[in-house]
Design a protein around this motif. Structure first.
Motif, mmCIF file in Angstrom:
data_model
loop_
_atom_site.group_PDB
_atom_site.id
_atom_site.type_symbol
_atom_site.label_atom_id
_atom_site.label_comp_id
_atom_site.label_asym_id
_atom_site.label_seq_id
_atom_site.Cartn_x
_atom_site.Cartn_y
_atom_site.Cartn_z
ATOM 1 N N HIS A 102 0.832 -1.209 0.000
ATOM 2 C CA HIS A 102 0.000 0.000 0.000
ATOM 3 C C HIS A 102 0.866 1.258 0.000
ATOM 4 N N GLU A 103 0.464 2.254 -0.832
ATOM 5 C CA GLU A 103 1.121 3.559 -0.799
ATOM 6 C C GLU A 103 0.167 4.511 -0.113
ATOM 7 N N PHE A 104 0.697 5.279 0.821
ATOM 8 C CA PHE A 104 -0.159 6.145 1.632
ATOM 9 C C PHE A 104 -1.003 7.100 0.785
ATOM 10 N N ASP A 105 -0.369 7.729 -0.210
ATOM 11 C CA ASP A 105 -1.084 8.731 -1.013
ATOM 12 C C ASP A 105 -2.253 8.146 -1.793
ATOM 13 N N LYS A 106 -2.180 6.832 -2.052
ATOM 14 C CA LYS A 106 -3.239 6.201 -2.847
ATOM 15 C C LYS A 106 -4.437 5.779 -2.000
ATOM 16 N N LEU A 107 -4.281 5.792 -0.673
ATOM 17 C CA LEU A 107 -5.393 5.385 0.183
ATOM 18 C C LEU A 107 -6.560 6.347 -0.005
ATOM 19 N N VAL A 108 -7.781 5.811 0.193
ATOM 20 C CA VAL A 108 -8.998 6.570 -0.094
ATOM 21 C C VAL A 108 -9.822 6.694 1.180
ATOM 22 N N LYS A 109 -10.307 7.914 1.447
ATOM 23 C CA LYS A 109 -11.120 8.126 2.650
ATOM 24 C C LYS A 109 -12.563 7.684 2.397
ATOM 25 N N PRO A 110 -13.259 7.258 3.467
ATOM 26 C CA PRO A 110 -14.662 6.834 3.294
ATOM 27 C C PRO A 110 -15.515 7.915 2.620
ATOM 28 N N ASP A 111 -15.283 9.188 2.963
ATOM 29 C CA ASP A 111 -16.078 10.258 2.349
ATOM 30 C C ASP A 111 -15.861 10.335 0.845
ATOM 31 N N GLU A 112 -14.635 10.061 0.414
ATOM 32 C CA GLU A 112 -14.349 10.084 -1.023
ATOM 33 C C GLU A 112 -15.080 8.947 -1.724
ATOM 34 N N VAL A 113 -15.148 7.787 -1.069
ATOM 35 C CA VAL A 113 -15.908 6.655 -1.628
ATOM 36 C C VAL A 113 -17.388 7.025 -1.700
ATOM 37 N N LYS A 114 -17.894 7.588 -0.612
ATOM 38 C CA LYS A 114 -19.322 7.942 -0.563
ATOM 39 C C LYS A 114 -19.666 8.960 -1.647
#
Lengths: 413, 248
Positions: free
Chosen positions: B193-205
């Protein structure tokens, strides 16, 4: 290979062995809606006609709970003696006693003494009436094949093969299933035998189970119905053999001499049985498409009466592990599904076997060390904490890791 | 057993068999996934059953549902879902993953429509929409997470349901999921995993909402290092699952 033969694949789970462990597992799984078949060699486990033959089991309250939820305990009612107190003494040293307050379960006996023939008969009756459950008696097993998707059993004199997703070996110490899949069963022999016999007591036993340690090993008196008692007398093998060779009258005299006034007045009541004492734990409780339960997985020294109870804990755990695996769609015979069973049960079994083993060694030590053992017991007895742990171990109550069936509950997800 | 797949070369079968047994070894390289798997499978089962009002007592409650598993890997979710009765279409961009998954499904006798591909290709090919879409632990590996979530959401039928699971972009997630899992515990290969690529729940929503999906719930999945067990929790700071549905 016998690929051309018809395959009978109507059963998800086949249980080999129809003793108390195999039948309890079959009943548990049938109630969980699994399609099971119990297979046993003709005449090997079927209940014999007739009455009490002198063999009895101690059942812990937790295992009793499970049987209660299966509706077994009501059938056993006429053959049960609840144990209200356990007294373990180190010869002349201070007694270590457990009673109801120690176990912490109000109104609940510490255990139940049940005649072996009644257990088998009740489990057979229940199993025969269970839905999704077939019982098959057969000749010798010829072989077992395990594949990535199934296990297959071959039976002598039968053309048909029996395939299943999961094969459970509940087929005792000499387990054919365990041997066929090459799981080792290391341990050691104590060079001793346990003699089991029933006596009729003159004094009322009041439901008290008592254990003392004699020269040759532990000696237990377990209360039975009608003021009878089951003796478990452990002796070095040679001594045990000569005791077995005696007639009832001489055996009774020998018993009186060894135990002094511990038993009070008594008369011999049943035939005697002698069992070699062994400690064995299978290297693994699972392998591809196979799980082991009961004596097929472990045999412990009967000092604390844990043999069948360990097997019933296997049943509760395995049923829960299988049900939970199926609930989330895992393949019930895969290593992935079975691994929690191994993790959960093996540690418990090894610690129980080791604990009983150490206790036994202390009591068999040379005289100066035996003093230490006695001292150890009496100081153990004074520590509330240790007493409560020991009581829990004997009564089988545990913490949060207790399988749901042992709490008398249905399996929840 | 399902018929032999035409897309697997016999000479390669041993290789994929070996990879499959690695994927499915409870003590092997994917051990953390296997520990985690029952919790999310139970969650999927439970939410799907209540969404479609199915019989949760049944051994195969998902019978009759068309389910898409996007980024299916070795099939750790697809196989159990198929065993629960779902009609699975399982897609992964990695050819090796699909061949491994196919080999294992053949060995254990589970029927799954495995395909090498991407969500874009499914849309291009006018794949009919699904009752259930599973988008599990993939968004953190794609180039454009927003677009990817929108695309997968477009494959949800009216009345259908979608699950998106991933790792949050928080300091806690960085500490636990990257430093902890990859570097300290050695659970996952370093660089998974790369930190910058992680996605926040709000972005998914937000991505789901822009595809006309109603958000049903967001739940966390937490690891207890003392018991070694995973469980659902209200803490979405590390692992989380988002559930959305499309109205009829």
């Amino acid at each position: 290979m016998t690929k051309h033969l018809p395959i009978n694949a109507d059963h998800e789970i086949i249980i080999s062995g129809a003793g108390p462990v195999g039948l309890s597992l079959a009943i548990a799984l049938s109630e969980l809606d699994f399609n099971c078949m119990v297979m046993c060699k003709e005449g090997e486990f079927e209940p014999q006609k007739g009455d009490f033959d002198g063999r009895a089991y101690t059942i812990t309250p937790t295992c009793w709970q499970m049987w209660r939820s299966f509706g077994i305990t009501e059938l056993l009612e006429p053959f049960v003696q609840p144990v209200s107190k356990v007294e373990a003494e180190a010869a002349s040293f201070a007694p270590l006693s457990f009673d109801l307050e120690d176990a912490g379960e109000e109104g609940e006996p510490l255990g139940y003494l049940v005649e072996a023939h009644a257990i088998l008969a009740s489990l057979w009756k229940k199993a025969k009436a269970a839905p999704n459950l077939t019982i098959k008696t057969h000749q010798n097993l010829r072989g077992i094949e395990t594949h990535s998707d199934r296990a297959i059993l071959h039976i002598e004199g039968e053309k048909e093969e029996y395939a299943c997703k999961l094969l459970v070996g509940c087929d005792g110490r000499e387990s054919f299933v365990r041997k066929s899949v090459g799981i080792k069963y290391p341990g050691h022999d104590y060079g001793a035998k346990g003699i089991v016999a029933t006596i009729k007591l003159d004094q009322p036993h009041n439901g008290v189970a008592r254990q003392i340690f004699l020269q040759g090993g532990p000696f237990a008196v377990l209360p039975l119905k009608n003021n009878m008692a089951s003796l478990v007398w452990t002796e070095r093998s040679a001594v045990a053999d000569s005791l077995m060779a005696l007639n009832d009258r001489d055996f009774g005299l020998e018993l009186r001499e060894k135990t002094g006034d511990f038993l009070g007045e008594f008369t011999m009541h049943s035939a005697r049985f002698a069992y070699p004492l062994k400690m064995r734990v299978a290297d693994s409780f699972v392998s591809e498409r196979v799980a082991l339960a009961g004596d097929a997985a472990h045999a412990v020294h009967p000092l604390a009466g844990q043999g069948l109870n360990l097997g019933l804990k296997d049943v509760a755990t395995l049923a829960e592990v299988i049900a939970k695996a199926a609930h989330v769609g895992l393949d019930i015979g895969s290593p992935l599904a079975l691994e929690p069973y191994e993790e959960w049960r093996r540690a418990d079994t090894v610690s129980m076997a080791a604990g009983v083993d150490i206790l036994d060694k202390l009591f068999k030590a040379p005289a100066p060390l035996r003093g230490l053992a006695g001292f150890g017991m009496s100081s153990l007895g004074k520590s509330d904490k240790v007493r409560s742990i020991l009581s829990k171990e004997i009564s089988g109550a545990e913490g949060s890791q207790t399988p749901q069936l042992l709490k008398g509950e249905a399996i929840r997800f | 057993m399902s018929p032999k797949s035409p897309s697997i070369d016999e000479s390669e079968i041993e290789k994929f068999r070996a990879m499959a047994s690695e994927w499915w070894d409870p003590k092997g390289k994917f051990k953390p996934l296997h520990k985690f798997n029952p919790v999310r499978l139970a969650f999927l089962r439970d939410r799907i059953c209540s969404h479609f009002d199915l019989d949760d007592k049944s051994r195969t409650p998902l019978q009759g549902l068309r389910v898409l598993d996007i980024g299916c890997g070795g099939g750790l979710v697809s196989e159990p879902m198929a065993r629960l009765g779902a009609q699975m279409t399982s897609v992964d961009a990695g050819e090796a993953n699909i061949k491994t998954a196919m080999t294992h499904a053949q060995e254990t006798g589970v029927e799954i429509d495995y395909r090498v591909g991407t969500v874009e290709k499914l849309i291009e090919a006018k794949e009919p929409a699904f009752d259930v879409v599973l988008n599990l632990e993939v968004v953190e590996h794609v180039a454009d997470a927003h677009q990817f979530v929108q695309d997968t959401a477009s494959l949800v039928k009216p009345g259908g349901i979608i699950f998106v699971a991933s790792i949050n972009r928080t300091t806690k997630a960085f500490a636990l999921a990257i430093v902890g899992a990859e570097y300290i515990m050695g659970w996952l290969p370093k660089g998974t995993h790369e930190f910058d690529k992680l996605v926040k729940p709000d972005e998914v929503k937000n991505a789901l909402k822009s595809a006309q999906i109603d958000i049903e719930e967001t739940t966390g999945v937490s690891y207890n290092p003392l018991t070694g067990e995973w469980s659902l929790s209200s803490d979405t700071m590390v692992n989380y699952m988002c559930v959305g549905s499309r109205s009829k």
